[in-house]
Scaffold this motif. Sequence first.
Motif, PDB file in Angstrom:
ATOM      1  N   ALA A   1      -7.455   2.612   5.484  1.00 43.57           N
ATOM      2  CA  ALA A   1      -6.898   1.495   7.071  1.00 43.57           C
ATOM      3  C   ALA A   1      -5.806   0.939   6.928  1.00 43.57           C
ATOM      4  CB  ALA A   1      -8.299   2.361   7.533  1.00 43.57           C
ATOM      5  N   VAL A   2      -4.396   1.170   7.307  1.00 44.24           N
ATOM      6  CA  VAL A   2      -3.078   0.433   7.104  1.00 44.24           C
ATOM      7  C   VAL A   2      -3.430  -0.208   8.718  1.00 44.24           C
ATOM      8  CG1 VAL A   2      -1.352  -0.011   6.487  1.00 44.24           C
ATOM      9  CG2 VAL A   2      -2.177   1.512   5.373  1.00 44.24           C
ATOM     10  N   ASP A   3      -3.841  -1.803   8.327  1.00 42.85           N
ATOM     11  CA  ASP A   3      -3.024  -2.419   9.526  1.00 42.85           C
ATOM     12  C   ASP A   3      -2.402  -3.243   9.055  1.00 42.85           C
ATOM     13  OD1 ASP A   3      -4.391  -3.465  12.619  1.00 42.85           O
ATOM     14  OD2 ASP A   3      -5.868  -4.597  11.524  1.00 42.85           O
ATOM     15  N   GLU A   4      -1.774  -3.402  11.192  1.00 40.26           N
ATOM     16  CA  GLU A   4      -0.300  -4.403  11.216  1.00 40.26           C
ATOM     17  C   GLU A   4       0.547  -3.411   9.665  1.00 40.26           C
ATOM     18  OE1 GLU A   4       0.054  -6.173  13.010  1.00 40.26           O
ATOM     19  OE2 GLU A   4      -1.724  -6.546  12.932  1.00 40.26           O
ATOM     20  N   ALA A   5       0.429  -1.959  10.545  1.00 42.27           N
ATOM     21  CA  ALA A   5       1.848  -1.165   9.523  1.00 42.27           C
ATOM     22  C   ALA A   5       2.919  -1.218   9.416  1.00 42.27           C
ATOM     23  CB  ALA A   5       1.055   0.052   9.546  1.00 42.27           C
ATOM     24  N   HIS A   6       3.730  -1.817  10.426  1.00 43.04           N
ATOM     25  CA  HIS A   6       4.493  -2.420  10.057  1.00 43.04           C
ATOM     26  C   HIS A   6       5.563  -3.741   9.341  1.00 43.04           C
ATOM     27  CE1 HIS A   6       2.906  -5.941  12.272  1.00 43.04           C
ATOM     28  NE2 HIS A   6       4.189  -6.526  11.795  1.00 43.04           N
ATOM     29  N   CYS A   7       4.363  -4.166   8.181  1.00 41.08           N
ATOM     30  CA  CYS A   7       4.557  -4.614   7.278  1.00 41.08           C
ATOM     31  C   CYS A   7       5.215  -4.196   6.711  1.00 41.08           C
ATOM     32  CB  CYS A   7       3.448  -5.864   6.722  1.00 41.08           C
ATOM     33  SG  CYS A   7       2.913  -6.242   8.414  1.00 41.08           S
ATOM     34  N   VAL A   8       5.410  -2.024   5.946  1.00 34.29           N
ATOM     35  CA  VAL A   8       5.788  -1.701   5.416  1.00 34.29           C
ATOM     36  C   VAL A   8       7.148  -1.854   5.788  1.00 34.29           C
ATOM     37  CG1 VAL A   8       5.871   0.732   5.915  1.00 34.29           C
ATOM     38  CG2 VAL A   8       5.255   0.206   3.839  1.00 34.29           C
ATOM     39  N   SER A   9       7.738  -1.742   6.419  1.00 40.75           N
ATOM     40  CA  SER A   9       9.208  -2.024   6.973  1.00 40.75           C
ATOM     41  C   SER A   9       9.965  -3.128   6.562  1.00 40.75           C
ATOM     42  CB  SER A   9       9.506  -0.966   8.230  1.00 40.75           C
ATOM     43  OG  SER A   9      10.556  -0.957   8.776  1.00 40.75           O
ATOM     44  N   GLN A  10      11.362  -2.515   6.277  1.00 41.73           N
ATOM     45  CA  GLN A  10      12.206  -3.148   5.856  1.00 41.73           C
ATOM     46  C   GLN A  10      13.275  -3.500   7.427  1.00 41.73           C
ATOM     47  OE1 GLN A  10      13.738  -3.814   2.064  1.00 41.73           O
ATOM     48  NE2 GLN A  10      13.177  -2.007   1.051  1.00 41.73           N
ATOM     49  N   TRP A  11      13.120  -2.908   8.308  1.00 42.21           N
ATOM     50  CA  TRP A  11      13.429  -3.123   9.051  1.00 42.21           C
ATOM     51  C   TRP A  11      12.819  -3.724  10.002  1.00 42.21           C
ATOM     52  CZ3 TRP A  11      18.628  -1.915   8.302  1.00 42.21           C
ATOM     53  CH2 TRP A  11      19.187  -0.620   8.039  1.00 42.21           C
ATOM     54  N   GLY A  12      11.726  -4.142   9.559  1.00 37.54           N
ATOM     55  CA  GLY A  12      10.476  -4.629  10.916  1.00 37.54           C
ATOM     56  C   GLY A  12      11.091  -5.785  10.827  1.00 37.54           C
ATOM     57  N   HIS A  13       9.871  -6.757  11.674  1.00 38.02           N
ATOM     58  CA  HIS A  13       9.927  -8.282  11.999  1.00 38.02           C
ATOM     59  C   HIS A  13       9.054  -8.618  10.165  1.00 38.02           C
ATOM     60  CE1 HIS A  13       6.635  -6.777  14.219  1.00 38.02           C
ATOM     61  NE2 HIS A  13       5.870  -8.384  14.242  1.00 38.02           N
ATOM     62  N   ASP A  14       8.568  -8.465   9.791  1.00 35.68           N
ATOM     63  CA  ASP A  14       7.107  -8.809   9.534  1.00 35.68           C
ATOM     64  C   ASP A  14       7.184  -8.323   8.180  1.00 35.68           C
ATOM     65  OD1 ASP A  14       5.145 -11.072   9.351  1.00 35.68           O
ATOM     66  OD2 ASP A  14       4.032  -9.435   8.824  1.00 35.68           O
ATOM     67  N   PHE A  15       8.399  -7.821   7.093  1.00 37.29           N
ATOM     68  CA  PHE A  15       7.913  -6.623   6.411  1.00 37.29           C
ATOM     69  C   PHE A  15       7.452  -8.064   4.632  1.00 37.29           C
ATOM     70  CE2 PHE A  15      10.240  -6.028   1.777  1.00 37.29           C
ATOM     71  CZ  PHE A  15       9.647  -4.918   1.966  1.00 37.29           C
ATOM     72  N   ARG A  16       6.172  -6.700   4.288  1.00 38.00           N
ATOM     73  CA  ARG A  16       5.811  -7.509   3.504  1.00 38.00           C
ATOM     74  C   ARG A  16       6.108  -6.354   2.260  1.00 38.00           C
ATOM     75  NH1 ARG A  16       1.197 -10.451   5.426  1.00 38.00           N
ATOM     76  NH2 ARG A  16       0.305 -10.997   3.541  1.00 38.00           N
ATOM     77  N   PRO A  17       6.544  -6.807   0.878  1.00 40.01           N
ATOM     78  CA  PRO A  17       6.739  -6.058  -0.176  1.00 40.01           C
ATOM     79  C   PRO A  17       5.593  -5.140  -0.587  1.00 40.01           C
ATOM     80  CG  PRO A  17       7.883  -8.018  -0.261  1.00 40.01           C
ATOM     81  CD  PRO A  17       7.107  -8.908   0.817  1.00 40.01           C
ATOM     82  N   ASP A  18       4.538  -5.909  -0.712  1.00 38.02           N
ATOM     83  CA  ASP A  18       2.928  -4.845  -1.537  1.00 38.02           C
ATOM     84  C   ASP A  18       2.455  -4.096  -0.727  1.00 38.02           C
ATOM     85  OD1 ASP A  18       2.089  -6.755  -3.642  1.00 38.02           O
ATOM     86  OD2 ASP A  18       2.227  -8.856  -2.507  1.00 38.02           O
ATOM     87  N   TYR A  19       3.504  -3.681   1.049  1.00 42.78           N
ATOM     88  CA  TYR A  19       2.682  -2.332   1.481  1.00 42.78           C
ATOM     89  C   TYR A  19       3.690  -1.646   0.709  1.00 42.78           C
ATOM     90  CZ  TYR A  19      -0.019  -4.369   5.338  1.00 42.78           C
ATOM     91  OH  TYR A  19      -0.485  -5.160   5.885  1.00 42.78           O
ATOM     92  N   LEU A  20       4.159  -1.472   0.313  1.00 47.87           N
ATOM     93  CA  LEU A  20       5.676  -0.370   0.128  1.00 47.87           C
ATOM     94  C   LEU A  20       4.103   0.115  -1.551  1.00 47.87           C
ATOM     95  CD1 LEU A  20       8.967  -2.423  -1.156  1.00 47.87           C
ATOM     96  CD2 LEU A  20       8.261  -0.979   0.983  1.00 47.87           C
ATOM     97  N   ARG A  21       3.340  -0.395  -1.787  1.00 50.42           N
ATOM     98  CA  ARG A  21       2.550   0.035  -2.808  1.00 50.42           C
ATOM     99  C   ARG A  21       1.452   0.885  -2.582  1.00 50.42           C
ATOM    100  NH1 ARG A  21       2.350  -5.686  -5.135  1.00 50.42           N
ATOM    101  NH2 ARG A  21       3.470  -5.696  -7.297  1.00 50.42           N
ATOM    102  N   ILE A  22       1.144   1.101  -1.074  1.00 53.11           N
ATOM    103  CA  ILE A  22       0.562   1.649  -1.052  1.00 53.11           C
ATOM    104  C   ILE A  22       0.350   3.188  -0.872  1.00 53.11           C
ATOM    105  CG2 ILE A  22      -1.385   2.194   1.786  1.00 53.11           C
ATOM    106  CD1 ILE A  22      -0.215  -0.971   2.486  1.00 53.11           C
ATOM    107  N   GLY A  23       1.604   4.098  -0.614  1.00 54.05           N
ATOM    108  CA  GLY A  23       1.694   4.968  -0.996  1.00 54.05           C
ATOM    109  C   GLY A  23       1.520   5.356  -2.319  1.00 54.05           C
ATOM    110  N   ASP A  24       1.407   4.893  -3.257  1.00 53.58           N
ATOM    111  CA  ASP A  24       1.248   5.167  -4.845  1.00 53.58           C
ATOM    112  C   ASP A  24      -0.608   5.337  -5.027  1.00 53.58           C
ATOM    113  OD1 ASP A  24       3.334   5.084  -5.588  1.00 53.58           O
ATOM    114  OD2 ASP A  24       3.128   2.778  -6.456  1.00 53.58           O
ATOM    115  N   LEU A  25      -0.425   4.375  -3.846  1.00 52.59           N
ATOM    116  CA  LEU A  25      -3.086   3.985  -3.921  1.00 52.59           C
ATOM    117  C   LEU A  25      -3.286   5.720  -3.251  1.00 52.59           C
ATOM    118  CD1 LEU A  25      -5.279   2.391  -3.898  1.00 52.59           C
ATOM    119  CD2 LEU A  25      -4.800   1.443  -1.759  1.00 52.59           C
ATOM    120  N   ARG A  26      -2.397   6.270  -1.818  1.00 51.88           N
ATOM    121  CA  ARG A  26      -3.291   7.264  -1.319  1.00 51.88           C
ATOM    122  C   ARG A  26      -2.215   8.264  -2.347  1.00 51.88           C
ATOM    123  NH1 ARG A  26      -0.195  11.031   0.532  1.00 51.88           N
ATOM    124  NH2 ARG A  26      -0.544  12.283   2.546  1.00 51.88           N
ATOM    125  N   ARG A  27      -1.746   8.365  -3.148  1.00 54.83           N
ATOM    126  CA  ARG A  27      -1.613   9.639  -3.651  1.00 54.83           C
ATOM    127  C   ARG A  27      -2.380   9.628  -4.854  1.00 54.83           C
ATOM    128  NH1 ARG A  27       3.280   8.805  -4.522  1.00 54.83           N
ATOM    129  NH2 ARG A  27       3.708   7.574  -6.287  1.00 54.83           N
TER     130      ARG A  27
END
Length: 680
Positions: A135-161
């Motif tokens: 479960a990913v809370d505050e999922a907008h943090c993954v977006s570089q177009w959003g208002h609260d980008f967090r680079p570590d959120y980019l690793r979630i896709g790898d974890l899911r896979r």
Amino acid sequence: MQHPRSLLAQVFGFDAFRPGQEEIVQAVLEGRDTLAIMPTGGGKSLCFQLPALCREGVTVVISPLIALMRDQVRSLREAGVEAGALTSGNTDEETEAVFRALDDRRLKLLYIAPERLASGATTQMLRRVGCGLIAVDEAHCVSQWGHDFRPDYLRIGDLRRSLGVPLAAFTATADEETRAEIVNRLFEGREPATFLRGFDRPNIHLAFAVKDNPRRQILDFAAARRGQSGIVYCGTRAKTETLAQALCEAGHAACHYHGGMEADERRRVEVRFQQEDGLIVVATVAFGMGIDKPDIRWVAHADLPKSIEGYYQEIGRAGRDGAAAETLTLFGPDDIRLRRGQIDEGLAPPDRKQADHGRLNALLGLAEATGCRRQVLLRYFGEDPAPCGNCDLCDRPALLFDATEAVRKALSAILRTGESFGAGHLIDILTGQATDKVRQRGHDALPTFGVGRELTKPAWGAVFRQMMGRDFVRPDPERHGALVMTDAARPVLRGEEGVTFRRDSVAAAGPRPAVRALVSDEDAPLLSALKAKRRALAEAAGVPAYVIFPDRTLIEMAERRPATLDEMAQVSGVGAKKLESYGAAFLGVIAGAATPLHPQRMRLAGKPAGALFDRLAEAQLRLMRGEDGTGKPLSLSQSALRKIAEARPSTLSDLDRVGDLGPAKLERFGPAFLAVIAEE
């Protein structure tokens, strides 16, 4: 598997789901990849906590803030749910207890920060303990177009896979562009079951006001709500401290919070806010994402937020219990200048900066709205509601006027000057101010020169601000803030559409307060661009920014706008070594790519001998094969040319001695060189 409705009552104490919750819970229960956009206070957390209790294995919850994780774990444990968190704030005993519960297969929900995904051991541990859902809370943090980008959120896709388990992502604010990136980053382009549950928080009253003694405005707003819990958001750390002190002196229980405080201090503020009634926290946006306090009665912004997404996330912390809550957002020209500068000084690519300027325009459109604010706000997120009756403009409609002609004049001035100038220069043209800059560029001869004398310069500033709010124009970061027209403005320019603006904003636009700015409005975007270049160079070299150039040097560059390395060398603080190291890079920001200079020529940069060197080099090039162009090629070294330019010999014998020409070169170049030197 227990039925979710029975657990809803048994564990969480609710008789029924809130609107939209049940079908999201069902999708997550069925193991479908899920994206849910729900308003703050709409019950997002239950949509992954309840399925976690029904499903086999442990559900890992990726959450951005320690405070948020602690609060949810504490609430779950009080409800009898086995939950734990692995955070940097844990004691050794807490961490050991979490690992014991995982090994015993007792834990149903494990909260972790995205930073923990950097360790490969985390993935191995989750696989070992039987992770069945992410479960990913505050999922907008993954977006570089959003208002609260967090680079570590980019690793979630790898974890899911890697784990091969379903993923459920939740956020409160995500426009269409941000939603698309969430799907791409987390679900790798495969469409999840998507639930858009509306963004409206009808219990929150919306209000904006132009700054007019902002400290007094905030104190008055708080005084009218004495004894109620509230948050005041500020743009700087220093302001949180001074405003909190002012509130305390006015008899309120208040404290400040910002990212520069020690972790223990921040935690104490968070605990106080959770436990005390009527406490006011004056904070930067570092505060609030992790605060699950239902009875915050008001949120005020002492400075303009960065975007509509940020604004809605922040005001959404009020009234989560569904009872009435109030907001106030102050804004002024200085806020807009600050936010523009922050965008321009960032290291984002040009398309990201353009998008961020567009997002700021959307927020200005909300601030300068002519009708119901909630309509403007929700239309941004793709909804089309009726007027709300619960905002300041529904309470008291704004005074409006037909601004079509004024907008067309402004757009004409932008186009006739090649979309190459900021609002300050354009307003000088419209009001007929023949400044040096206007005369030098011949803009006093334009048809638009002086056509806007019916409005004052501050009033034109308000018109340009409202034009940005309608996204008719945007600053171009690649041209140092020059305003460029958008497609939205073309029907107005062609006379196909009319424009209505707020008269009160134009009428209230008085002279700017006598606050000394670092540079003029016209030069501010270039100063921001120079600071961005300095920051990039400083980070690459691992040195403080001022080691590259101090602010005063960048200010002089922005004001003088050198076009050559010779002119750059005349700027205070640009010595020979720094000119060689950084001159071309900063000249590239100001004037485009700089023509590289030979090292010998570089030694003369900014000196009178530099221009003489260039003329001698031209004469040499012309005479390289003799006057008739058929002779044997001859040339001097760059070092010899430099010595001649510095010495300025006046006779052939002196020229031969200084440059070591020899008979053949002296015969070919001597008379021409002496003529050039004599002219100098």
